[in-house]
Design a protein around this motif. Structure first.
Motif, PDB file in Angstrom:
ATOM      1  N   LYS A  26       0.806  -1.225   0.000  1.00 47.33           N
ATOM      2  CA  LYS A  26       0.000   0.000   0.000  1.00 47.33           C
ATOM      3  C   LYS A  26       0.835   1.270   0.000  1.00 47.33           C
ATOM      4  O   LYS A  26       0.354   2.341  -0.330  1.00 47.33           O
TER       5      LYS A  26
ATOM      6  N   SER B 278      -8.239  -0.973   3.550  1.00 51.56           N
ATOM      7  CA  SER B 278      -8.827  -0.886   2.222  1.00 51.56           C
ATOM      8  C   SER B 278      -7.753  -1.189   1.181  1.00 51.56           C
ATOM      9  O   SER B 278      -6.583  -0.831   1.359  1.00 51.56           O
TER      10      SER B 278
ATOM     11  N   ASN C 263      -6.294  -0.192  -1.457  1.00 52.43           N
ATOM     12  CA  ASN C 263      -5.855   0.885  -2.343  1.00 52.43           C
ATOM     13  C   ASN C 263      -4.488   1.355  -1.894  1.00 52.43           C
ATOM     14  O   ASN C 263      -4.090   1.098  -0.760  1.00 52.43           O
TER      15      ASN C 263
ATOM     16  N   SER D  73     -10.763   4.457  -1.953  1.00 52.02           N
ATOM     17  CA  SER D  73     -10.964   3.034  -1.646  1.00 52.02           C
ATOM     18  C   SER D  73     -11.650   2.324  -2.820  1.00 52.02           C
ATOM     19  O   SER D  73     -12.465   2.913  -3.515  1.00 52.02           O
TER      20      SER D  73
HETATM   21 MG    MG Z   1      -8.193   3.104   3.712  1.00 56.60          MG
END
Ligand code: MG
Ligand code: TXA
Length: 368
Positions: free
Chosen positions: A47, A138, A140, A146
């Motif tokens: 991420k 999430s 992303n 998201s």
């Molecule tokens: Mg998030």
């Protein structure tokens, strides 16, 4: 929906310490075995998320929370009865079974029981061979919008995902398995309620509202601004930074009565504009758009649903569509300033700050 075999394969990937992108009813999550520190570190790496931002731990229906949280406040049982499985995350004092890597060094853990049948099936299959709990933010890149569909997840992590068109996963050391469970129903991230201090504190608004929670526990919930933790500090909530959930196109929140004039001004200046509004797309005169953009629509318009649940469900997909149109400005008609729209207004104001634009609401520009 994924097959049983795909779910079992994904559970085995979790056992091996790999990442699995899974659907939940809110947004897609990027999951790893919450008891495997090396696996959890892979989430932060994929991420680009700072290590001190804690992850939510996802549990199965009926899991014994006493393994993960201690000093269970009396509000927990009624809240679980009313809202789990569902979009409510509870922050509780953690046990030693939860690593500091998951909680970003905090003494508390966020627990959530997702309602999506694929998430529950994955957790069940994983419990047969492993810990049965996954840490999942999430799915992303840090600070970005998201994902609410599998295609959104693929656009975030493309080459890392097993079986995608752009599949380079055989070349990467730790590929991501993606379970496609369709579009998420709720569409915005879970409500986060901190129960680790003396009084309940709402850290992130979501589909389950403050009033919903107060009705169940019978005591007032305070907002983060109005409360400090028992040790005098504020909890770190990454989604609580002013700049977050941000598309790349400059974004402005605008009132209904100012919208039409603003669109006219931008179009007249030869700019292309993307709009999310409750109103239908107006007829526009062909405008003098610059060379090279002649074949592109000058005005890209998404008419938003007026019901808050529908608006939330579609919001992130709409932001991605408008962002991908590559216009020079995105205008979003500000929803009503009512309690029912609190979670939506929260996300929109952060998205506007995230791209560094001063909004009509007067928010300052921020980091992306
Ligand atoms: Mg998030
Ligand atoms: O709906 C959701 O909650 C989704 C799905 C995948 O479950 N997850 C999600 O995760 O939104 P993430 O990492 O994007 O946001 C989690 C938020 C962060 O703002 C984080 O700081 C906060 O939860 N959080 C997690 N553990 C916490 C803790 N112990 N104390 C305070 N905040 C915590």
């Amino acid at each position: 929906m994924p097959t049983k075999k795909q779910i079992v394969d994904a559970a085995h990937a979790l056992v091996r310490g790999e990442l699995v992108a899974m659907p939940t009813e809110t947004v897609y999550g990027l999951a790893a075995d919450a008891t495997n520190e090396a696996a959890v570190k892979r989430i932060f790496a994929a991420k680009g998320r700072p290590a001190d931002h804690p992850l939510i731990v996802h549990v199965r229906k009926g899991d014994d929370l006493g393994r993960w949280a201690k000093r269970m406040p009396s509000h927990v049982a009624p809240l679980i009865k009313a809202f789990w499985p569902g979009p409510l995350t509870l922050i509780l004092k953690k046990t030693d079974a939860i690593s500091d890597v998951v909680t970003g060094g905090q003494s508390t853990v966020g627990l959530r029981c997702p309602a999506h049948p694929v998430a529950q099936a994955l957790l069940d299959a994983f419990a047969k061979h492993g810990s049965g709990i996954v840490a999942a933010p999430s799915a992303n890149r840090f600070g970005h919008v998201s994902p609410t569909t599998a295609a959104h997840v693929a656009s975030e992590f493309g080459a890392l995902i097993v079986g995608q068109a752009s599949d380079k996963s055989s070349k990467v050391k730790h590929p991501i398995t993606l379970l496609d469970g369709g579009a998420c129903d709720v569409g915005i991230e879970s409500t986060i309620l901190d129960l680790s201090g003396k009084a309940p504190v709402l850290l992130r608004p979501g589909a389950i509202s403050m009033a919903d929670i107060e009705r169940v526990i019978g005591v007032a919930v305070s907002t983060r601004e109005g409360a400090q933790l028992s040790d005098g500090t504020l909890p770190r909530v990454s989604g609580d930074r002013a700049a977050h959930y941000a598309p790349r196109t400059p974004l402005k929140l605008i009132t209904n009565d100012a919208l039409a004039a603003e669109v006219d001004v931008l179009l007249a200046a030869g700019k292309r504009v993307a709009v999310l509004a409750f109103a239908a797309k107006p007829k526009v005169k062909p405008s003098p758009v610059g060379v090279g953009v002649r074949n592109l629509r000058p005005l890209v318009w998404i008419q938003a649903p007026t019901k808050v649940e529908d608006f939330a469900r579609d919001l992130y997909a709409s932001l991605r569509t408008l962002d991908a149109a590559g216009t020079s400005m995105m205008l979003i008609e500000a929803p009503p300033k009512e309690a029912a729209w609190e979670a939506i207004n929260d996300r929109l104001s952060r998205a506007a700050v995230g791209v560094g634009i001063v909004t009509r609401a007067g928010a300052n520009s921020g980091e992306t």
